[in-house]
Scaffold this motif. Structure first.
Motif, PDB file in Angstrom:
ATOM      1  N   HIS A  99       0.820  -1.221   0.000  1.00  0.00           N
ATOM      2  CA  HIS A  99       0.000   0.000   0.000  1.00  0.00           C
ATOM      3  C   HIS A  99       0.855   1.272   0.000  1.00  0.00           C
ATOM      4  O   HIS A  99       0.579   2.229   0.732  1.00  0.00           O
ATOM      5  N   LEU A 100       1.921   1.288  -0.802  1.00  0.00           N
ATOM      6  CA  LEU A 100       2.797   2.454  -0.875  1.00  0.00           C
ATOM      7  C   LEU A 100       2.592   3.182  -2.199  1.00  0.00           C
ATOM      8  O   LEU A 100       1.990   2.653  -3.136  1.00  0.00           O
ATOM      9  N   GLY A 101       3.109   4.408  -2.276  1.00  0.00           N
ATOM     10  CA  GLY A 101       3.035   5.178  -3.506  1.00  0.00           C
ATOM     11  C   GLY A 101       4.210   4.872  -4.417  1.00  0.00           C
ATOM     12  O   GLY A 101       5.137   4.120  -4.073  1.00  0.00           O
ATOM     13  N   THR A 102       4.184   5.493  -5.582  1.00  0.00           N
ATOM     14  CA  THR A 102       5.260   5.248  -6.543  1.00  0.00           C
ATOM     15  C   THR A 102       6.600   5.794  -6.063  1.00  0.00           C
ATOM     16  O   THR A 102       7.647   5.378  -6.557  1.00  0.00           O
ATOM     17  N   SER A 103       6.582   6.718  -5.105  1.00  0.00           N
ATOM     18  CA  SER A 103       7.856   7.216  -4.580  1.00  0.00           C
ATOM     19  C   SER A 103       8.648   6.106  -3.895  1.00  0.00           C
ATOM     20  O   SER A 103       9.875   6.173  -3.805  1.00  0.00           O
ATOM     21  N   ALA A 104       7.951   5.066  -3.398  1.00  0.00           N
ATOM     22  CA  ALA A 104       8.660   3.937  -2.772  1.00  0.00           C
ATOM     23  C   ALA A 104       9.526   3.208  -3.785  1.00  0.00           C
ATOM     24  O   ALA A 104      10.617   2.732  -3.454  1.00  0.00           O
ATOM     25  N   VAL A 105       9.055   3.119  -5.042  1.00  0.00           N
ATOM     26  CA  VAL A 105       9.884   2.521  -6.090  1.00  0.00           C
ATOM     27  C   VAL A 105      11.147   3.349  -6.277  1.00  0.00           C
ATOM     28  O   VAL A 105      12.247   2.816  -6.461  1.00  0.00           O
ATOM     29  N   GLY A 106      10.990   4.672  -6.212  1.00  0.00           N
ATOM     30  CA  GLY A 106      12.147   5.549  -6.340  1.00  0.00           C
ATOM     31  C   GLY A 106      13.152   5.355  -5.223  1.00  0.00           C
ATOM     32  O   GLY A 106      14.365   5.412  -5.444  1.00  0.00           O
ATOM     33  N   VAL A 107      12.659   5.122  -3.998  1.00  0.00           N
ATOM     34  CA  VAL A 107      13.569   4.904  -2.873  1.00  0.00           C
ATOM     35  C   VAL A 107      14.354   3.611  -3.064  1.00  0.00           C
ATOM     36  O   VAL A 107      15.576   3.560  -2.834  1.00  0.00           O
ATOM     37  N   ILE A 108      13.678   2.548  -3.491  1.00  0.00           N
ATOM     38  CA  ILE A 108      14.372   1.291  -3.743  1.00  0.00           C
ATOM     39  C   ILE A 108      15.405   1.465  -4.851  1.00  0.00           C
ATOM     40  O   ILE A 108      16.526   0.940  -4.788  1.00  0.00           O
ATOM     41  N   ALA A 109      15.038   2.233  -5.890  1.00  0.00           N
ATOM     42  CA  ALA A 109      15.990   2.490  -6.970  1.00  0.00           C
ATOM     43  C   ALA A 109      17.180   3.291  -6.477  1.00  0.00           C
ATOM     44  O   ALA A 109      18.314   3.089  -6.929  1.00  0.00           O
ATOM     45  N   LEU A 110      16.938   4.206  -5.531  1.00  0.00           N
ATOM     46  CA  LEU A 110      18.040   4.999  -4.989  1.00  0.00           C
ATOM     47  C   LEU A 110      19.039   4.108  -4.260  1.00  0.00           C
ATOM     48  O   LEU A 110      20.255   4.315  -4.362  1.00  0.00           O
ATOM     49  N   VAL A 111      18.542   3.098  -3.551  1.00  0.00           N
ATOM     50  CA  VAL A 111      19.441   2.129  -2.913  1.00  0.00           C
ATOM     51  C   VAL A 111      20.236   1.387  -3.981  1.00  0.00           C
ATOM     52  O   VAL A 111      21.454   1.190  -3.881  1.00  0.00           O
ATOM     53  N   GLY A 112      19.541   0.992  -5.043  1.00  0.00           N
ATOM     54  CA  GLY A 112      20.208   0.261  -6.112  1.00  0.00           C
ATOM     55  C   GLY A 112      21.240   1.073  -6.859  1.00  0.00           C
ATOM     56  O   GLY A 112      22.111   0.508  -7.535  1.00  0.00           O
ATOM     57  N   ALA A 113      21.161   2.414  -6.760  1.00  0.00           N
ATOM     58  CA  ALA A 113      22.120   3.251  -7.470  1.00  0.00           C
ATOM     59  C   ALA A 113      23.544   3.046  -6.985  1.00  0.00           C
ATOM     60  O   ALA A 113      24.498   3.432  -7.667  1.00  0.00           O
ATOM     61  N   ALA A 114      23.704   2.418  -5.816  1.00  0.00           N
ATOM     62  CA  ALA A 114      25.059   2.109  -5.338  1.00  0.00           C
ATOM     63  C   ALA A 114      25.794   1.189  -6.301  1.00  0.00           C
ATOM     64  O   ALA A 114      27.027   1.131  -6.292  1.00  0.00           O
ATOM     65  N   SER A 115      25.051   0.488  -7.155  1.00  0.00           N
ATOM     66  CA  SER A 115      25.707  -0.419  -8.103  1.00  0.00           C
ATOM     67  C   SER A 115      26.558   0.324  -9.125  1.00  0.00           C
ATOM     68  O   SER A 115      27.409  -0.274  -9.774  1.00  0.00           O
ATOM     69  N   MET A 116      26.356   1.641  -9.273  1.00  0.00           N
ATOM     70  CA  MET A 116      27.140   2.397 -10.243  1.00  0.00           C
ATOM     71  C   MET A 116      28.624   2.433  -9.864  1.00  0.00           C
ATOM     72  O   MET A 116      29.478   2.679 -10.714  1.00  0.00           O
ATOM     73  N   PHE A 117      28.929   2.139  -8.597  1.00  0.00           N
ATOM     74  CA  PHE A 117      30.336   2.112  -8.180  1.00  0.00           C
ATOM     75  C   PHE A 117      30.990   0.762  -8.478  1.00  0.00           C
ATOM     76  O   PHE A 117      32.202   0.621  -8.357  1.00  0.00           O
ATOM     77  N   ALA A 118      30.188  -0.234  -8.858  1.00  0.00           N
ATOM     78  CA  ALA A 118      30.736  -1.570  -9.101  1.00  0.00           C
ATOM     79  C   ALA A 118      31.322  -1.705 -10.502  1.00  0.00           C
ATOM     80  O   ALA A 118      32.273  -2.471 -10.699  1.00  0.00           O
ATOM     81  N   THR A 119      30.775  -0.997 -11.482  1.00  0.00           N
ATOM     82  CA  THR A 119      31.218  -1.240 -12.853  1.00  0.00           C
ATOM     83  C   THR A 119      32.642  -0.776 -13.137  1.00  0.00           C
ATOM     84  O   THR A 119      33.351  -1.454 -13.891  1.00  0.00           O
ATOM     85  N   PRO A 120      33.121   0.356 -12.595  1.00  0.00           N
ATOM     86  CA  PRO A 120      34.541   0.656 -12.815  1.00  0.00           C
ATOM     87  C   PRO A 120      35.459  -0.426 -12.250  1.00  0.00           C
ATOM     88  O   PRO A 120      36.474  -0.776 -12.870  1.00  0.00           O
ATOM     89  N   ALA A 121      35.095  -0.974 -11.079  1.00  0.00           N
ATOM     90  CA  ALA A 121      35.897  -2.067 -10.507  1.00  0.00           C
ATOM     91  C   ALA A 121      35.828  -3.299 -11.398  1.00  0.00           C
ATOM     92  O   ALA A 121      36.837  -3.990 -11.611  1.00  0.00           O
ATOM     93  N   ALA A 122      34.644  -3.592 -11.947  1.00  0.00           N
ATOM     94  CA  ALA A 122      34.525  -4.732 -12.862  1.00  0.00           C
ATOM     95  C   ALA A 122      35.379  -4.509 -14.105  1.00  0.00           C
ATOM     96  O   ALA A 122      36.023  -5.438 -14.608  1.00  0.00           O
ATOM     97  N   GLY A 123      35.396  -3.276 -14.600  1.00  0.00           N
ATOM     98  CA  GLY A 123      36.216  -2.975 -15.764  1.00  0.00           C
ATOM     99  C   GLY A 123      37.699  -3.189 -15.509  1.00  0.00           C
ATOM    100  O   GLY A 123      38.411  -3.743 -16.350  1.00  0.00           O
ATOM    101  N   ARG A 124      38.165  -2.765 -14.336  1.00  0.00           N
ATOM    102  CA  ARG A 124      39.584  -2.980 -14.007  1.00  0.00           C
ATOM    103  C   ARG A 124      39.900  -4.472 -13.871  1.00  0.00           C
ATOM    104  O   ARG A 124      40.972  -4.928 -14.280  1.00  0.00           O
ATOM    105  N   ARG A 125      38.968  -5.227 -13.306  1.00  0.00           N
ATOM    106  CA  ARG A 125      39.164  -6.673 -13.193  1.00  0.00           C
ATOM    107  C   ARG A 125      39.243  -7.321 -14.579  1.00  0.00           C
ATOM    108  O   ARG A 125      40.063  -8.212 -14.827  1.00  0.00           O
TER     109      ARG A 125
END
Length: 426
Positions: A249-275
């Motif tokens: 029973h949440l609004g669409t802003s809750a999807v945005g909050v979950i996506a904001l948590v997921g945005a931490a994944s943007m720090f993983a791809t440079p490390a993957a590239g170096r690997r």
């Protein structure tokens, strides 16, 4: 085929330009993803079911796949600055049409137009690969993909929050203004580049298909990304239906909050590239497929409801994002090494397959949620990632990373200015 005119030495990609290109990738690709968070609002406003409103997401992704196939090959044929600027201008116009649409059919058509034109990241990434030394290519690709990831994930925060307060049209109209500003920035900041081919347009399209038939590593990379991205799209499309439904029973802003948590994944791809630069893409692919299967199991905690369910959803989506995007770095690093003179066409074949997979995944995600609930969506994600994992294990790619044959050396009288044989940018 007649050789392209010999250009001047290539400009280097400095840190500021790489960061600007990463921002451009994120801003452009966000237009394909932000509708996922406002599907319930679109359904309510246009008086249709959420399942029907989800066609907007599917059309955007199908348009993106069509744009990749039809427009990205032009990155080998036209100067990048002109191509990218015009694509952004068309994207801005399409967003205005979507934001002012009065019916679902018009909105779906505008979404397809936006998806087709917003393929700018898939032009930028091969361009940057051609302007980067081979030993830095994985790291630069990872940096650009981190910007792309930020755009994908923050787009849902942007649209979910704005949609909650201002209605579903606001994200479209504000995005149109942002893309217009980006077009002006790209028109002034991008280096002038020279085409790597003078093939006619039909031949460019045919070449992408020919490469797909001729290059086994390209086909394998396409399959990996299509399957994992299908699961990724299924999860994100169904997530909005879950958190706005009777369990939370949440609004669409809750999807945005979950996506904001997921945005931490943007720090993983440079490390993957170096690997990848150190040990090749295959081991990174293996870790990503295992991570996607684990993410599907973690996402099942969303059935708990309440705070515990939301924490599990955030953690599962974060892991799924890291797995999908890091696998993208591995796959693109593999294919860009195959044919230095045809990177845009290789990327065309690869990304077309990936987004066809994503489009099918969005469709399957809505159907799985309607028939089996959130548990069915999690099973779908696990099945798709598991298929990719089985294919990867059967390939047994555990030796040294395969090295493509070196292109023939240019004649002494007409040097290219580049060690890898790619005509350099003017």
């Amino acid at each position: 085929m007649p050789a392209a005119p010999t250009p001047a030495p290539a400009p280097t990609l400095g840190r500021r330009l790489i960061l600007l290109l990463a921002v451009a990738c994120g801003t452009a690709v966000a237009n394909v993803y932000f509708p996922q968070a406002v599907v319930p609002l679109i359904a309510k406003s246009l008086h249709v079911t959420p399942g029907s409103a989800a066609i907007v997401v599917t059309c955007a992704q199908l348009g993106y796949a069509a744009g990749i196939f039809l427009l990205v090959p032009l990155g080998d044929r036209l100067p990048h600055r002109r191509l990218i600027t015009w694509l952004l201008l068309v994207t801005s116009a399409g967003l205005v049409l979507a934001g002012t649409a009065t019916g679902l059919a018009a909105l779906a058509a505008a979404s397809a137009l936006v998806g087709a034109a917003t393929v700018v990241p898939q032009v930028i990434i091969p361009m940057a690969a051609g302007l980067t030394e081979p030993e830095r290519r994985g790291a630069v690709t990872g940096t650009l993909l981190s910007g792309l990831i930020g755009g994908i994930l923050l787009a849902r925060t942007f649209s979910g929050t704005l949609g909650q307060w201002l209605g579903w049209r606001a994200p479209y109209l504000i995005a149109a203004g942002l893309v217009l500003l980006l077009a002006l920035a790209m028109a002034t900041a991008l280096p002038t580049t020279s085409p790597t081919t003078d093939q006619r347009y039909p031949a460019l399209l045919a070449e992408s298909l020919r490469l797909l038939r001729a290059e086994p590593l390209l086909r394998r990379s396409c399959l990996y990304q299509a399957l994992v991205f299908a699961g990724f799209s299924a999860a994100w499309t169904a997530l909005a239906l879950l958190v706005t439904g009777p369990r939370y029973h949440l609004g669409t802003s809750a999807v945005g909050v979950i996506a904001l948590v997921g945005a931490a994944s943007m720090f993983a791809t440079p490390a993957a590239g170096r690997r990848i630069d150190r040990s090749g893409p295959d081991r990174v692919n293996l870790a990503c497929m295992l991570g996607a299967v684990a993410a599907a199991a973690l996402l099942l905690t969303g059935l708990l409801g309440g705070a515990a369910g939301l924490v599990g959803l955030g953690a599962g989506m974060l892991l799924l994002d890291v797995a999908m995007q890091s696998g993208q770095v591995a796959n693109q690093s593999r294919i860009f090494a195959l044919r230095p003179d045809a990177r845009a066409r290789l990327n065309t074949a690869y990304m077309t397959c990936a987004f066809l997979g994503g489009s099918v995944g969005s469709w399957l995600g809505v159907r799985a949620y309607g028939a089996l609930g959130w548990g069915g969506v999690c099973a779908l994600v696990a099945l798709l990632a598991g298929l990719a994992l089985v294919r990867h294990l059967l390939a047994r790619p555990w030796g040294p990373a395969p090295q493509p044959a070196a292109p023939p050396a240019p004649p002494a009288a007409a040097p290219t200015g580049r060690e890898d044989g790619v005509p350099a940018a003017r």
